[in-house]
Design a protein around this motif. Structure first.
Motif, PDB file in Angstrom:
ATOM      1  N   ALA A   1      47.791 -48.956  26.240  1.00 22.95           N
ATOM      2  CA  ALA A   1      47.906 -50.393  26.492  1.00 22.95           C
ATOM      3  C   ALA A   1      47.553 -50.742  27.932  1.00 22.95           C
ATOM      4  CB  ALA A   1      49.327 -50.863  26.177  1.00 22.95           C
ATOM      5  N   LEU A   2      47.841 -49.849  28.846  1.00 31.40           N
ATOM      6  CA  LEU A   2      47.534 -50.127  30.258  1.00 31.40           C
ATOM      7  C   LEU A   2      46.042 -50.307  30.489  1.00 31.40           C
ATOM      8  CD1 LEU A   2      50.031 -47.648  31.936  1.00 31.40           C
ATOM      9  CD2 LEU A   2      50.025 -50.138  32.249  1.00 31.40           C
ATOM     10  N   GLY A   3      45.240 -49.466  29.835  1.00 34.23           N
ATOM     11  CA  GLY A   3      43.794 -49.550  30.019  1.00 34.23           C
ATOM     12  C   GLY A   3      43.175 -50.717  29.272  1.00 34.23           C
TER      13      GLY A   3
ATOM     14  N   ASP B   1      50.207 -58.777  25.981  1.00 35.61           N
ATOM     15  CA  ASP B   1      50.590 -58.148  24.715  1.00 35.61           C
ATOM     16  C   ASP B   1      49.597 -58.488  23.611  1.00 35.61           C
ATOM     17  OD1 ASP B   1      53.006 -57.289  25.889  1.00 35.61           O
ATOM     18  OD2 ASP B   1      54.055 -59.108  25.274  1.00 35.61           O
ATOM     19  N   GLU B   2      49.384 -57.526  22.750  1.00 32.41           N
ATOM     20  CA  GLU B   2      48.675 -57.768  21.493  1.00 32.41           C
ATOM     21  C   GLU B   2      49.387 -56.969  20.409  1.00 32.41           C
ATOM     22  OE1 GLU B   2      44.424 -57.634  21.504  1.00 32.41           O
ATOM     23  OE2 GLU B   2      44.240 -58.691  23.427  1.00 32.41           O
ATOM     24  N   ASP B   3      48.917 -57.094  19.192  1.00 28.22           N
ATOM     25  CA  ASP B   3      49.598 -56.361  18.109  1.00 28.22           C
ATOM     26  C   ASP B   3      48.655 -55.460  17.320  1.00 28.22           C
ATOM     27  OD1 ASP B   3      48.263 -58.240  16.566  1.00 28.22           O
ATOM     28  OD2 ASP B   3      50.060 -59.161  15.733  1.00 28.22           O
ATOM     29  N   TYR B   4      47.526 -55.085  17.947  1.00 26.79           N
ATOM     30  CA  TYR B   4      46.552 -54.282  17.183  1.00 26.79           C
ATOM     31  C   TYR B   4      47.038 -52.865  16.910  1.00 26.79           C
ATOM     32  CZ  TYR B   4      45.174 -52.655  21.854  1.00 26.79           C
ATOM     33  OH  TYR B   4      45.174 -52.131  23.116  1.00 26.79           O
ATOM     34  N   GLN B   5      48.112 -52.419  17.579  1.00 30.21           N
ATOM     35  CA  GLN B   5      48.702 -51.114  17.269  1.00 30.21           C
ATOM     36  C   GLN B   5      50.181 -51.270  16.891  1.00 30.21           C
ATOM     37  OE1 GLN B   5      47.057 -47.760  17.678  1.00 30.21           O
ATOM     38  NE2 GLN B   5      45.328 -49.147  17.409  1.00 30.21           N
TER      39      GLN B   5
ATOM     40  N   VAL C   1      50.122 -39.493  18.843  1.00 29.60           N
ATOM     41  CA  VAL C   1      49.618 -40.534  19.745  1.00 29.60           C
ATOM     42  C   VAL C   1      49.905 -40.051  21.163  1.00 29.60           C
ATOM     43  CG1 VAL C   1      49.939 -42.908  20.532  1.00 29.60           C
ATOM     44  CG2 VAL C   1      49.939 -42.375  18.077  1.00 29.60           C
ATOM     45  N   GLU C   2      48.864 -39.965  21.991  1.00 24.08           N
ATOM     46  CA  GLU C   2      49.018 -39.358  23.305  1.00 24.08           C
ATOM     47  C   GLU C   2      49.135 -40.368  24.445  1.00 24.08           C
ATOM     48  OE1 GLU C   2      46.271 -35.459  22.141  1.00 24.08           O
ATOM     49  OE2 GLU C   2      45.650 -36.830  23.735  1.00 24.08           O
ATOM     50  N   ASN C   3      48.810 -41.606  24.179  1.00 22.82           N
ATOM     51  CA  ASN C   3      48.890 -42.580  25.278  1.00 22.82           C
ATOM     52  C   ASN C   3      49.839 -43.725  24.922  1.00 22.82           C
ATOM     53  OD1 ASN C   3      47.284 -43.875  23.423  1.00 22.82           O
ATOM     54  ND2 ASN C   3      45.400 -43.558  24.575  1.00 22.82           N
ATOM     55  N   GLU C   4      50.230 -44.458  25.941  1.00 19.76           N
ATOM     56  CA  GLU C   4      51.343 -45.397  25.813  1.00 19.76           C
ATOM     57  C   GLU C   4      51.007 -46.619  24.953  1.00 19.76           C
ATOM     58  OE1 GLU C   4      49.410 -45.094  28.401  1.00 19.76           O
ATOM     59  OE2 GLU C   4      48.698 -47.144  28.705  1.00 19.76           O
ATOM     60  N   ASP C   5      51.985 -46.988  24.113  1.00 21.59           N
ATOM     61  CA  ASP C   5      51.908 -48.260  23.389  1.00 21.59           C
ATOM     62  C   ASP C   5      52.406 -49.410  24.262  1.00 21.59           C
ATOM     63  OD1 ASP C   5      50.992 -47.373  20.789  1.00 21.59           O
ATOM     64  OD2 ASP C   5      52.948 -46.427  20.535  1.00 21.59           O
ATOM     65  N   ALA C   6      53.289 -49.088  25.175  1.00 27.07           N
ATOM     66  CA  ALA C   6      53.872 -50.138  26.015  1.00 27.07           C
ATOM     67  C   ALA C   6      54.172 -49.566  27.393  1.00 27.07           C
ATOM     68  CB  ALA C   6      55.160 -50.688  25.396  1.00 27.07           C
TER      69      ALA C   6
ATOM     70  N   CYS D   1      54.402 -56.151  32.500  1.00 22.67           N
ATOM     71  CA  CYS D   1      54.723 -55.554  31.206  1.00 22.67           C
ATOM     72  C   CYS D   1      53.520 -55.647  30.284  1.00 22.67           C
ATOM     73  CB  CYS D   1      55.879 -56.314  30.543  1.00 22.67           C
ATOM     74  SG  CYS D   1      57.377 -56.409  31.541  1.00 22.67           S
ATOM     75  N   THR D   2      53.351 -54.632  29.463  1.00 26.57           N
ATOM     76  CA  THR D   2      52.275 -54.693  28.471  1.00 26.57           C
ATOM     77  C   THR D   2      52.684 -53.947  27.217  1.00 26.57           C
ATOM     78  OG1 THR D   2      49.929 -54.305  28.065  1.00 26.57           O
ATOM     79  CG2 THR D   2      51.068 -52.620  29.323  1.00 26.57           C
ATOM     80  N   SER D   3      52.164 -54.420  26.093  1.00 29.73           N
ATOM     81  CA  SER D   3      52.363 -53.721  24.827  1.00 29.73           C
ATOM     82  C   SER D   3      51.176 -53.983  23.919  1.00 29.73           C
ATOM     83  CB  SER D   3      53.644 -54.183  24.143  1.00 29.73           C
ATOM     84  OG  SER D   3      53.741 -53.594  22.857  1.00 29.73           O
ATOM     85  N   ARG D   4      50.749 -52.941  23.217  1.00 32.15           N
ATOM     86  CA  ARG D   4      49.724 -53.134  22.185  1.00 32.15           C
ATOM     87  C   ARG D   4      50.383 -53.128  20.810  1.00 32.15           C
ATOM     88  NH1 ARG D   4      46.744 -47.161  22.794  1.00 32.15           N
ATOM     89  NH2 ARG D   4      48.457 -45.945  21.906  1.00 32.15           N
ATOM     90  N   SER D   5      51.700 -53.096  20.795  1.00 31.87           N
ATOM     91  CA  SER D   5      52.457 -53.025  19.537  1.00 31.87           C
ATOM     92  C   SER D   5      53.462 -54.162  19.449  1.00 31.87           C
ATOM     93  CB  SER D   5      53.172 -51.671  19.454  1.00 31.87           C
ATOM     94  OG  SER D   5      52.235 -50.613  19.497  1.00 31.87           O
ATOM     95  N   ALA D   6      53.060 -55.325  19.903  1.00 31.51           N
ATOM     96  CA  ALA D   6      53.960 -56.486  19.962  1.00 31.51           C
ATOM     97  C   ALA D   6      53.558 -57.472  18.871  1.00 31.51           C
ATOM     98  CB  ALA D   6      53.883 -57.137  21.341  1.00 31.51           C
ATOM     99  N   TRP D   7      54.223 -57.380  17.737  1.00 32.21           N
ATOM    100  CA  TRP D   7      53.862 -58.210  16.584  1.00 32.21           C
ATOM    101  C   TRP D   7      53.768 -59.688  16.932  1.00 32.21           C
ATOM    102  CZ3 TRP D   7      51.306 -56.804  12.769  1.00 32.21           C
ATOM    103  CH2 TRP D   7      51.498 -55.571  12.127  1.00 32.21           C
ATOM    104  N   GLY D   8      52.698 -60.290  16.464  1.00 30.12           N
ATOM    105  CA  GLY D   8      52.551 -61.732  16.602  1.00 30.12           C
ATOM    106  C   GLY D   8      51.804 -62.155  17.848  1.00 30.12           C
ATOM    107  N   ARG D   9      51.663 -61.230  18.788  1.00 36.03           N
ATOM    108  CA  ARG D   9      50.933 -61.560  20.007  1.00 36.03           C
ATOM    109  C   ARG D   9      49.468 -61.234  19.773  1.00 36.03           C
ATOM    110  NH1 ARG D   9      54.940 -64.627  21.919  1.00 36.03           N
ATOM    111  NH2 ARG D   9      56.733 -63.416  22.603  1.00 36.03           N
ATOM    112  N   LYS D  10      48.618 -62.204  19.880  1.00 35.58           N
ATOM    113  CA  LYS D  10      47.204 -61.995  19.606  1.00 35.58           C
ATOM    114  C   LYS D  10      46.413 -61.830  20.888  1.00 35.58           C
ATOM    115  CE  LYS D  10      48.325 -62.346  15.352  1.00 35.58           C
ATOM    116  NZ  LYS D  10      48.567 -61.099  14.604  1.00 35.58           N
TER     117      LYS D  10
END
Lengths: 377, 377, 377, 377
Positions: free
Chosen positions: B184-186, B160-164, B228-233, B249-258
């Motif tokens: 986020a998958l890529g 996870d990250e929070d850049y989105q 937005v055409e591709n997955e955030d999570a 599991c993956t997310s690019r929209s997970a606040w606080g995860r760097k």
């Protein structure tokens, strides 16, 4: 024209210096240029091999040749501590800038001589207190200076490892005062003093205990045991010039501690804590916000904490031990080029090392010691 | 004679490659030699400036010139993902070894083409799944292989990250499937697949969900919003070839995860867990010893965990993000010289990336997908 | 006039109920009064001994006598899960309020029958999902409702223990579907569903895997092995009614996990995470404040988090497992006196338990299951 | 025949005692019986209300009536510290067993008088050092006694809260030496001494600093400020009778610390650390096993750590603050019945409190203080 580096020593710290000097310019982009000119070790073929590995142009097995070589502008000293003074004085006499590993010397007299010589010669000096260059630590310093935790009133620090924790580890020169100087205080304690100085400023006075936990160690030869002459652990109650108080503790016999260098700064509005074994995190508590939401924030270092961004543009990706030395080298090169004092130079480092000798003196004499005393007597 | 490196790209990953190739030989001492031959970026003066900073002999603003240059033996590709395929095919056609950042390509067809070309040409390839080279992770792998936690039966991982995470962040090409491929998958998910593969081996089948958390984003121009055409999570239930099950599991929209890349491996005799944000630690529980003393051990990496010792002889001093890339480069150079397959090469990386495309397919079609299917249809 | 309690069972949960009913009034001060009337266990002398220890006025070795006794107003059911339904139906038929341990029953049909009977009889019911009464969890719920982390978009939860991790543990009735019903889902998974419900609301649909990690276990008799019929682990991809997605995972064979019930709630403005093994802490990240100061705050529970203050007026002093049951009892008594629905009553708990049966169904049929389906077929 | 309890005080500690005496028998099953006879507070209607809430048979608004009442066998003193001595002496004179909160008294003279009176009267006494009854702490003690970490050579402890951290908090009687006695040392420091004693035994001598961080505080009336007369923080370097050394630190002005009572015990074969804010965990490092697998184990308390199992048969479910008081009460009742000395009784507690007064004396006189001195002069 690029400055030439002469590096003495190729062990733990020698390699750390070599890697840092190789890398600093590529990391930062705007540094004065440095050439890897000469490296010194013995025997000669080891020096040659290390020159090849680290990319130095030449190799020497005699450090005196290195410190006087015309292609050398900066001498980096990573030899055993007992040799620092003689090497530094020779380098200074030859007009070189000096990058010296900590502690500066085994005795305060030697350290004082180094500081005086450097000052008179007008060369730049830097001592290897690399942990204070951590972006997390510098960020803490800036937060304190900006008043984020109010007036600093208390400090506690600990620096522990376990390399002398095993009672049956063989006796080495490290245990001999004439060869090694102080024990845990010289190896570890002075790092903590450097942190304490960066965060709260100078110490005025202290009272301390030292402890030899393992009074003898078996001789490697297998017959008999020899005495341990320097401290395995030390603790001090300190008074700061700014009115704060605190405790400094160190042990080289603390099982499980691999590179603990932890501290906490108590302010009138908040608290900051740090742990070197998790060197990319800072914990901050501020007396603000809704009561039910207050707590210590764990801040992961990132580009917001300079100069982390020079290594990586994404937060939370983590710097390593080697990167701290790279930051140290960058600072040194910048200050040399700007003809400005480095931090910590021999004057600063001398003030740190006066503290560990004051701890030793206080413990030996059983009394509070002022940092204004002549500690060499 | 030293191999020549041609590096395409000077951004986040470009710099990481440059630093790693500069440093690997000095760190390891016994590596095949590499010359920093050419670097490529646009415009030309940026390429020149980067060549100076990183120490490359030459600069190009046209990557086609770089991949065919005779002084280049290895091509390192860190350009935007959509360009990887064309660049890699050209480099392979020119007989170069290829070091490519992840993901290999936007589509499986492209990745497959790259793999086929490399195999036919017999060149060495390496893909930048740098996190798996962490000594902590490799140590976990060795513990598992040695049976320390018994048979592996379950895996859970999160990246996870929070850049989105911010809903009001401006729309960019990253959100466009044609330009960015998966979301986020890529960016993140494939790293997790590489970890899962190293620890438990290949995945057989999966069923998955993907989620666009922020369906539109404001245009940077200030007028209106774009889709937005591709997955955030994304989340997947996976079955491994070895009989284990698990979740990814993956997310690019997970606040606080760097830079969260955490996982846990469940074995019949124990458990290992890891967190990338504390990348120098491994947590191990084994079903042994006195009941009242059982617990997770927090193991700090050190020289006992190869190749940590090449960076630092003392435990607990910590490696950083950049050091992982240095290890990756060292492995690549060694395997090229030995004429042996690298890990992970294009074949391995293709198998990782098939998993993220299978996750996407499963979510779109609402059914379990086998990794044996033709996922490109 | 005080309500009379009849408690069935004196094991783990029986004792927890007894202690909670003894203590709730003294802790809270403003509760409706409760008398410890009857306790039931077999054989009779055990019931008598437990009545003495816990302070009940009378003892029975036949639960039917207890549920119909005139001095009993509330029946607390902590007998094995397979007996809950019959006991609850008898208690309801006798007009008693019912406090039942989770899960309500082995099958959804039984749970449904219990819910229908309670509704028709108009008695108050409460099911022992005690973890959701934790002040830390309720505080998280209030933060979410107040919009502190924005719209909730994703949930991940795990509930793991290791009481079935050892492959050589003897076979018991717990492994038999007819006697024990579901495996990890019934013991542990339903707790996670209750958390998920409190934090994000109801689940709409899901797709799931279940896993029997140890297919057989040795018979205690020493001769041969018997089959394990219910799941050791389960994982589900869930869609919430509010549009969020998430994953729910459970294992009873996860070495080292003693009472892991961890979760994270992803919002558009922040994140909250919790770990039951550190049940007095909440971790909160909000997208606000200076970038360099952002991080997860570790909030220690205290009087600001109701009803912590009823136990202790000082923060950070920590509640224990037993205190959660005391809060549950207090809520039950208050709602009975106020003639208002309890949470979670049989209707709520039925909705939680439909989720674990939906997970089982999805795994058996290999398809997404809607919570609107008739899951009993 | 059950012993009768008379409880003086209904505040934080009064409630803690009431709850513990209510619950202890039900938790443990095999305790001597105790009746909740009388409770005392002012005004009378508050005492009556508290008697109702906590289940005491009678109420008094005059403690002298309580301590002499024939139905009272045990007097529990939770009134302000300045009243402990008079109350305890009266109770002892009436032949009652005495359970007194810590610290025993404001002055050593008073504490000494209490100890002498109790010894001469032959009554049982117990002082409320509840943290040492934590199963985690007792387990640590047993590990140390069993030699698991070798010879204990060093101790470090910290006990911090932040209830006096805010410089603008109004002045109260707590800041007045005549009314409150010592500051942080009396509130917090003595708890740490009790831990240190349990783990390493008695202290021989020490040298210390005390610090008034906020020298004045605003008067609640709003006009002007008054002086703070007792310490906000204190630190000591201690020598143990067993040859170990260590540091003890306390602060009531440490932002963010809610109930920090942390310590570490250094042994020649290992290390144990503990943190009260995570009171259900113990961290243990032992010098054994494969080098690459060594690390601190985080042990979660469970039934293997007596008497955890009396509260809950499952590990990792966690005890709370109130449970520690319940254990203390159980020990007291058992020892009274067995006619054996309790731990810590007035003699033990006096030895703990001599240490905090020695710290105060050392700081005032600027010299090392022996615990053999007459500290009352």
């Amino acid at each position: 024209m690029a400055m030439g580096l002469g590096l003495i020593g190729t062990g733990f710290m020698g390699k750390a210096h070599a890697l840092a000097y190789r890398q600093a310019g590529a990391v930062f982009g705007d540094l004065p240029e440095v050439r890897l000119a000469l490296i010194c070790d013995t025997p000669a073929d080891k020096a040659t091999e290390m020159a090849r590995q680290f990319g130095f142009s030449g190799a020497r097995d005699n450090w005196r040749e290195l410190v006087t070589a015309p292609e050398v502008d900066i001498v980096s000293i990573t030899a055993p501590n007992g040799l620092h003074c003689e090497m530094a004085l020779a380098a200074i006499a030859a007009g070189k800038h000096v990058h010296c590993e900590k502690p500066m010397a085994l005795t305060l007299s030697d350290a004082q001589a180094m500081q005086t010589a450097a000052e008179q010669a007008g060369v730049r000096t830097m001592v290897g207190y690399n942990y204070i260059h951590n972006p997390a630590v510098q960020h803490a310093r800036r937060l304190i200076e900006a008043g984020e935790i109010g007036r600093t009133v208390h400090f506690r620090g600990w620096v522990d490892e376990d390399y002398q924790a095993d009672p049956e580890l063989a006796w080495t020169w490290r245990a001999k005062r004439a060869d090694a100087g102080l024990g845990a205080l010289g190896d570890l304690g002075c790092h903590l003093v450097s942190m304490s100085h960066v965060l709260l400023g100078p110490i005025d006075s202290l009272v301390a205990d030292t402890q030899i936990i393992h009074p003898t160690r078996p001789l490697a030869s297998g017959s008999g045991r020899a005495a341990v002459e320097n401290e395995d652990a030390a603790s001090a109650l300190v008074h700061y010039a700014n009115g704060a108080q605190g405790t400094l503790c160190t042990s080289r016999s603390a099982w499980g501690r691999k590179n603990r260098l932890d501290w906490e700064v108590h302010g009138t509005k908040g608290m900051i804590t740090f742990s070197q074994e998790r060197m990319n995190e800072l914990r901050l508590y501020r007396n603000q916000g809704t009561p039910g939401l207050q707590g210590f924030s764990t801040i992961l270092t990132g580009p917001a904490h300079e100069p982390y961004g020079a290594f990586c543009p994404a937060p939370g990706h983590q710097l390593g031990f080697g990167d701290l030395k790279t930051i140290e080298v960058a600072q040194f090169l910048r200050r040399i080029a700007a003809n400005e004092p480095c931090f910590p130079n021999f004057t600063d480092a001398l003030s740190f090392e006066r503290v560990i000798h004051a701890i030793d003196l206080s413990a030996r004499e059983g009394r509070r010691v002022s940092l204004n005393e002549d500690l060499r007597s």
